[in-house]
Design a protein around this motif. Sequence first.
Motif, PDB file in Angstrom:
ATOM      1  N   ASP A 151       0.847  -1.200   0.000  1.00 36.84           N
ATOM      2  CA  ASP A 151       0.000   0.000   0.000  1.00 36.84           C
ATOM      3  C   ASP A 151       0.880   1.247   0.000  1.00 36.84           C
ATOM      4  OD1 ASP A 151      -1.982   1.862   0.211  1.00 36.84           O
ATOM      5  OD2 ASP A 151      -2.828   1.112   2.084  1.00 36.84           O
ATOM      6  N   PRO A 152       1.493   1.561  -1.125  1.00 33.42           N
ATOM      7  CA  PRO A 152       2.400   2.710  -1.167  1.00 33.42           C
ATOM      8  C   PRO A 152       1.719   4.052  -0.928  1.00 33.42           C
ATOM      9  CG  PRO A 152       2.036   1.832  -3.373  1.00 33.42           C
ATOM     10  CD  PRO A 152       1.447   0.850  -2.422  1.00 33.42           C
ATOM     11  N   LEU A 153       0.484   4.212  -1.387  1.00 34.74           N
ATOM     12  CA  LEU A 153      -0.174   5.511  -1.239  1.00 34.74           C
ATOM     13  C   LEU A 153      -0.414   5.853   0.228  1.00 34.74           C
ATOM     14  CD1 LEU A 153      -2.731   5.559  -4.202  1.00 34.74           C
ATOM     15  CD2 LEU A 153      -0.466   6.608  -4.057  1.00 34.74           C
ATOM     16  N   THR A 154      -0.855   4.868   1.008  1.00 31.83           N
ATOM     17  CA  THR A 154      -1.031   5.114   2.440  1.00 31.83           C
ATOM     18  C   THR A 154       0.306   5.418   3.103  1.00 31.83           C
ATOM     19  OG1 THR A 154      -3.012   3.749   2.608  1.00 31.83           O
ATOM     20  CG2 THR A 154      -1.755   4.080   4.629  1.00 31.83           C
ATOM     21  N   THR A 155       1.342   4.719   2.675  1.00 29.72           N
ATOM     22  CA  THR A 155       2.674   4.957   3.230  1.00 29.72           C
ATOM     23  C   THR A 155       3.116   6.389   2.976  1.00 29.72           C
ATOM     24  OG1 THR A 155       3.286   2.637   2.944  1.00 29.72           O
ATOM     25  CG2 THR A 155       5.083   4.225   3.147  1.00 29.72           C
ATOM     26  N   TYR A 156       2.983   6.863   1.749  1.00 27.69           N
ATOM     27  CA  TYR A 156       3.385   8.241   1.440  1.00 27.69           C
ATOM     28  C   TYR A 156       2.481   9.261   2.140  1.00 27.69           C
ATOM     29  CZ  TYR A 156       6.866   6.941  -2.061  1.00 27.69           C
ATOM     30  OH  TYR A 156       7.972   6.436  -2.686  1.00 27.69           O
ATOM     31  N   ALA A 157       1.178   8.993   2.144  1.00 24.12           N
ATOM     32  CA  ALA A 157       0.249   9.932   2.787  1.00 24.12           C
ATOM     33  C   ALA A 157       0.559  10.075   4.275  1.00 24.12           C
ATOM     34  CB  ALA A 157      -1.187   9.468   2.585  1.00 24.12           C
ATOM     35  N   THR A 185      25.449  13.479   6.324  1.00 21.35           N
ATOM     36  CA  THR A 185      25.659  14.249   5.098  1.00 21.35           C
ATOM     37  C   THR A 185      25.549  13.399   3.831  1.00 21.35           C
ATOM     38  OG1 THR A 185      28.039  13.900   5.386  1.00 21.35           O
ATOM     39  CG2 THR A 185      27.124  15.980   6.205  1.00 21.35           C
ATOM     40  N   ASP A 186      25.351  12.089   3.973  1.00 24.24           N
ATOM     41  CA  ASP A 186      25.224  11.240   2.797  1.00 24.24           C
ATOM     42  C   ASP A 186      23.877  11.452   2.108  1.00 24.24           C
ATOM     43  OD1 ASP A 186      27.719   9.954   2.715  1.00 24.24           O
ATOM     44  OD2 ASP A 186      27.128   8.546   4.280  1.00 24.24           O
ATOM     45  N   ARG A 187      23.848  11.066   0.850  1.00 24.43           N
ATOM     46  CA  ARG A 187      22.668  11.301   0.016  1.00 24.43           C
ATOM     47  C   ARG A 187      21.453  10.544   0.536  1.00 24.43           C
ATOM     48  NH1 ARG A 187      22.371  10.134  -6.531  1.00 24.43           N
ATOM     49  NH2 ARG A 187      20.124  10.537  -6.778  1.00 24.43           N
ATOM     50  N   LEU A 188      20.301  11.222   0.526  1.00 23.51           N
ATOM     51  CA  LEU A 188      19.042  10.585   0.889  1.00 23.51           C
ATOM     52  C   LEU A 188      18.455   9.875  -0.322  1.00 23.51           C
ATOM     53  CD1 LEU A 188      17.459  13.503   2.959  1.00 23.51           C
ATOM     54  CD2 LEU A 188      18.723  11.536   3.827  1.00 23.51           C
ATOM     55  N   GLY A 189      17.611   8.895  -0.076  1.00 25.96           N
ATOM     56  CA  GLY A 189      16.996   8.181  -1.194  1.00 25.96           C
ATOM     57  C   GLY A 189      16.046   7.120  -0.703  1.00 25.96           C
ATOM     58  N   GLY A 190      16.201   5.896  -1.193  1.00 23.95           N
ATOM     59  CA  GLY A 190      15.322   4.811  -0.762  1.00 23.95           C
ATOM     60  C   GLY A 190      14.683   4.113  -1.937  1.00 23.95           C
ATOM     61  N   HIS A 191      14.903   2.809  -2.060  1.00 19.71           N
ATOM     62  CA  HIS A 191      14.351   2.021  -3.170  1.00 19.71           C
ATOM     63  C   HIS A 191      12.872   1.713  -2.941  1.00 19.71           C
ATOM     64  CE1 HIS A 191      14.696  -1.248  -6.311  1.00 19.71           C
ATOM     65  NE2 HIS A 191      13.607  -1.636  -5.664  1.00 19.71           N
ATOM     66  N   ASP A 192      12.538   1.181  -1.782  1.00 19.50           N
ATOM     67  CA  ASP A 192      11.159   0.793  -1.485  1.00 19.50           C
ATOM     68  C   ASP A 192      10.354   2.011  -1.033  1.00 19.50           C
ATOM     69  OD1 ASP A 192      11.094   0.784   1.728  1.00 19.50           O
ATOM     70  OD2 ASP A 192      13.018   0.017   1.023  1.00 19.50           O
ATOM     71  N   PRO A 193       9.022   1.959  -1.132  1.00 22.13           N
ATOM     72  CA  PRO A 193       8.198   3.120  -0.773  1.00 22.13           C
ATOM     73  C   PRO A 193       8.392   3.590   0.668  1.00 22.13           C
ATOM     74  CG  PRO A 193       6.914   1.603  -2.094  1.00 22.13           C
ATOM     75  CD  PRO A 193       8.203   0.895  -1.775  1.00 22.13           C
ATOM     76  N   TYR A 194       8.587   2.646   1.610  1.00 21.50           N
ATOM     77  CA  TYR A 194       8.796   3.078   2.999  1.00 21.50           C
ATOM     78  C   TYR A 194      10.057   3.915   3.112  1.00 21.50           C
ATOM     79  CZ  TYR A 194      10.477   3.023   7.761  1.00 21.50           C
ATOM     80  OH  TYR A 194      10.980   3.413   8.973  1.00 21.50           O
ATOM     81  N   ASN A 253      11.825   5.392   0.858  1.00 15.77           N
ATOM     82  CA  ASN A 253      11.737   6.606   0.059  1.00 15.77           C
ATOM     83  C   ASN A 253      10.847   7.648   0.718  1.00 15.77           C
ATOM     84  OD1 ASN A 253      10.265   8.166  -2.393  1.00 15.77           O
ATOM     85  ND2 ASN A 253      12.381   7.640  -2.930  1.00 15.77           N
ATOM     86  N   SER A 254       9.742   7.191   1.328  1.00 10.49           N
ATOM     87  CA  SER A 254       8.844   8.140   1.994  1.00 10.49           C
ATOM     88  C   SER A 254       9.537   8.826   3.162  1.00 10.49           C
ATOM     89  CB  SER A 254       7.577   7.428   2.481  1.00 10.49           C
ATOM     90  OG  SER A 254       7.841   6.582   3.594  1.00 10.49           O
ATOM     91  N   LYS A 255      10.433   8.114   3.835  1.00 12.53           N
ATOM     92  CA  LYS A 255      11.162   8.708   4.947  1.00 12.53           C
ATOM     93  C   LYS A 255      12.208   9.697   4.454  1.00 12.53           C
ATOM     94  CE  LYS A 255       9.395   6.981   8.744  1.00 12.53           C
ATOM     95  NZ  LYS A 255       8.910   7.833   9.842  1.00 12.53           N
ATOM     96  N   ALA A 256      12.812   9.416   3.294  1.00 12.47           N
ATOM     97  CA  ALA A 256      13.712  10.393   2.689  1.00 12.47           C
ATOM     98  C   ALA A 256      12.928  11.645   2.294  1.00 12.47           C
ATOM     99  CB  ALA A 256      14.411   9.791   1.472  1.00 12.47           C
ATOM    100  N   CYS A 257      11.726  11.447   1.757  1.00 13.94           N
ATOM    101  CA  CYS A 257      10.866  12.589   1.431  1.00 13.94           C
ATOM    102  C   CYS A 257      10.529  13.393   2.682  1.00 13.94           C
ATOM    103  CB  CYS A 257       9.586  12.106   0.766  1.00 13.94           C
ATOM    104  SG  CYS A 257       9.796  11.398  -0.875  1.00 13.94           S
ATOM    105  N   ALA A 258      10.239  12.704   3.782  1.00 13.13           N
ATOM    106  CA  ALA A 258       9.939  13.400   5.041  1.00 13.13           C
ATOM    107  C   ALA A 258      11.121  14.241   5.482  1.00 13.13           C
ATOM    108  CB  ALA A 258       9.567  12.386   6.119  1.00 13.13           C
TER     109      ALA A 258
END
Length: 373
Positions: free
Chosen positions: A116-122, A165-174, A176-181
């Motif tokens: 459920d990626p949408l709920t994860t991002y929301a 200081t390392d680059r943020l990112g994330g392959h899986d939605p979880y 990645n959503s935390k990098a977005c946060a």
Amino acid sequence: MAKQNRAVESLEMTAPVLPNPAFWRGRKVFLTGHTGFKGGWLALWLQQLGADVTGYALAPDTEPALFDLADVAHGMRSVIADIRDADAVALALASAQAEIVLHLAAQPLVRASYADPLTTYATNVMGTANVLEASRRVPSVKVVQVITTDKCYDNREWEYPYRETDRLGGHDPYSNSKACAELVVDSYRRSFMREAGIHLASARAGNVIGGGDWAVDRIVPDCIRALLAEQPIDIRSPGAIRPWQHVLEPLSGYLVLAEQQYADAAGALASGFNFGPESSGAVPVGELAAGIVRHWGQGQLNISGDPHKLHEAGTLKLDISKARVRLGWRPRWDFDKTLHHTVDWYRRVLCHGESARQVCLAQIADYQTLAQP
């Protein structure tokens, strides 16, 4: 680098920095995610410290749940509501009149994020934005801390530990959503919080274990369920390396960071901080499971593999030098002691019928008392 190493060595000779009861006594705290595993432990610790706590979260999503077993709601105000509801977040935070906001509410599971990626991002992105937006509009708020994860880094399967200081990112939605946060936090810090006099930091913890976790697809709860049922423990990825730490370790870091944020008039601590174990705590999943069996006293491992395996990082380690040097914080329990306290919690509560709340409070007291060098 040599100067930083000398600073770390000097800190190792001093007593560890631990949460200060005098600071927290009567302090108004708004804690999101208090019905979860980490949030439940943090709510209990804040209660023990004498803080005036308002919790905001959905109802527990596991049965059993630490929130219920340990009667976490006792001694605090508990608001059961959705972090995705911006109006409800704003109303609850305004009513709490908190000085410190600790944001832990999240969808915390990698495999659930694939389902459920949408709920994860929301939840993880917009939920964070809702808390930050509400915080900047409440005059009493002085400190905001957003808890993300070690998985917010763009994992390159490096052997060396990741730094802030390392680059943020994330392959899986979880992940990645935390990098977005983290990016949302950075934008709010620069756009709004500094001008409002609010010190905003983020905390990135390693893989936490401890008593009272009942989540699906987490190694410790899976082990305990199998041991109680006297069945073999299925291990899908025995070689995956993670920075394991007892749940009290990062929680102590969050509390210490919040105290120092509050006193940091210049806002120098308004940034990201890693909280993880010593390098010896980064071990393969198979070794962790074998250690749990050893402390339990019996059990078998079944290296099953997973024909439908989803992508997860193979190696993940954290560099905690910044927390050591800037905060004077460092982990206090080694890997074996972490396993001991984790297994001991489940044995005492599930096998001996002891009060989950009292076992939690006793382990918190033990951590604070025995954390001396």
